[in-house]
Design a protein around this motif. Structure first.
Motif, short mmCIF file in Angstrom:
data_model
loop_
_atom_site.label_atom_id
_atom_site.label_comp_id
_atom_site.label_asym_id
_atom_site.label_seq_id
_atom_site.Cartn_x
_atom_site.Cartn_y
_atom_site.Cartn_z
N VAL A 169 65.22 -17.64 15.29
CA VAL A 169 65.46 -18.36 14.04
C VAL A 169 66.45 -17.55 13.20
O VAL A 169 66.53 -16.31 13.32
CB VAL A 169 64.15 -18.58 13.25
CG1 VAL A 169 63.21 -19.50 14.01
CG2 VAL A 169 63.48 -17.25 12.94
N PRO A 170 67.24 -18.24 12.35
CA PRO A 170 68.19 -17.50 11.50
C PRO A 170 67.47 -16.56 10.55
O PRO A 170 66.42 -16.89 9.99
CB PRO A 170 68.91 -18.62 10.75
CG PRO A 170 68.69 -19.85 11.57
CD PRO A 170 67.36 -19.70 12.21
N ALA A 171 68.04 -15.40 10.36
CA ALA A 171 67.51 -14.40 9.42
C ALA A 171 68.67 -13.86 8.61
O ALA A 171 69.54 -13.17 9.15
CB ALA A 171 66.79 -13.29 10.17
N GLY A 172 68.70 -14.19 7.35
CA GLY A 172 69.80 -13.73 6.52
C GLY A 172 70.92 -14.76 6.46
O GLY A 172 70.69 -15.96 6.35
N SER A 173 72.15 -14.29 6.58
CA SER A 173 73.32 -15.14 6.44
C SER A 173 73.71 -15.77 7.77
O SER A 173 73.66 -15.13 8.82
CB SER A 173 74.49 -14.32 5.89
OG SER A 173 75.68 -15.10 5.86
N TRP A 174 74.14 -17.04 7.69
CA TRP A 174 74.66 -17.71 8.89
C TRP A 174 76.00 -17.10 9.32
O TRP A 174 76.38 -17.25 10.49
CB TRP A 174 74.86 -19.21 8.61
CG TRP A 174 73.63 -20.01 8.87
CD1 TRP A 174 72.67 -20.38 7.97
CD2 TRP A 174 73.20 -20.53 10.14
NE1 TRP A 174 71.68 -21.10 8.59
CE2 TRP A 174 71.98 -21.22 9.93
CE3 TRP A 174 73.73 -20.50 11.42
CZ2 TRP A 174 71.29 -21.86 10.94
CZ3 TRP A 174 73.04 -21.13 12.45
CH2 TRP A 174 71.84 -21.80 12.21
#
Length: 242
Positions: A169-174
């Motif tokens: 899953v995304p964590a922080g900035s894309w």
């Protein structure tokens, strides 16, 4: 004969064939779309009919190349779910949005202007048709950008975390996901390869047409074989648009 082939190896072979077939046509469409935009720009600037003749000639080829590339890409997208379903589930929260951005920003742009580009040369104004041509070329570039970002992230994943279900899953900035460490190099390599491939194909087709026209214009080959034919080709200009 096939006793040593398991399901994983067969899935890899099938997907390798599909993605290789797709990439040939997709890379050619990237370079050819830019080439068509250059041809039409030169026609509008100089008014020389040779650029218009070449534009009409390669537009037909681009239509076929683009159609085959889209169809093979649809087959490949299905194989993500059929061949690599677990991988799709695990990486879907990251790769799914990136693929969606490619559709929204690139494919819709290409689809919106493709009809004008292919069929509107005699139906809309010159500037409008040139704008449509440029938009299709831009769409192919944007499409390559997103797809190379996806491919590069699979090699060097960044900006992610793993949730309780074991998904990425995304964590922080894309931006960390999109502009991963290998993305700039892969994008540059692919775009150069696409434009180089197109230039070689266009040059080869032009040489073949020149040779065919010269041979057809004379009852027989010149005395001396291939070397004299080559010299005769070099002495005269091409009488065909491409």
């Amino acid at each position: 004969m096939f006793d040593h082939l398991d399901a994983v190896l067969l899935a890899r072979i099938q997907f390798a064939f599909t993605v290789s077939f797709h990439f040939i046509f997709h890379s050619f469409s990237i370079g050819l779309a830019g080439y068509l935009a250059v041809l039409e720009g030169l026609w509008l600037k100089t008014g020389k009919s040779v650029y218009l003749d070449m534009l009409k000639y390669w537009l037909k080829i681009f239509a076929v190349i683009f159609a085959v590339g889209v169809v093979s890409g649809i087959v490949m997208s299905y194989q993500f779910g059929t061949n690599w379903s677990i991988f799709a589930v695990k990486t879907g929260p990251v790769l799914g949005p990136l693929m969606g951005y490619e559709v929204l920003t690139a494919f819709f742009l290409e689809a919106g202007f493709l009809g004008v580009m292919l069929f509107g040369l005699s139906k809309v104004g010159r500037k409008l048709h040139f704008a449509a041509n440029c938009m299709v070329a831009l769409g192919t570039f944007i499409s390559a950008t997103w797809i190379l970002s996806v491919n590069s992230w699979m090699q060097t994943p960044t900006g992610f975390a793993i949730n309780a279900a074991g998904q990425f899953v995304p964590a922080g900035s894309w931006l960390d996901i999109i502009f991963n460490s290998r993305f700039p190099f892969r994008l540059l390599h692919t775009l150069i390869a696409s434009y180089l491939t197109t230039s070689l194909v266009v040059g080869a087709v032009g040489a073949w047409r020149l040779l065919k026209d010269r041979i057809r214009g004379s009852p027989s080959l010149p005395q001396g074989g291939g070397r004299q034919l080559t010299r005769s080709l070099a002495r005269g200009p091409c009488r065909v648009p491409c």
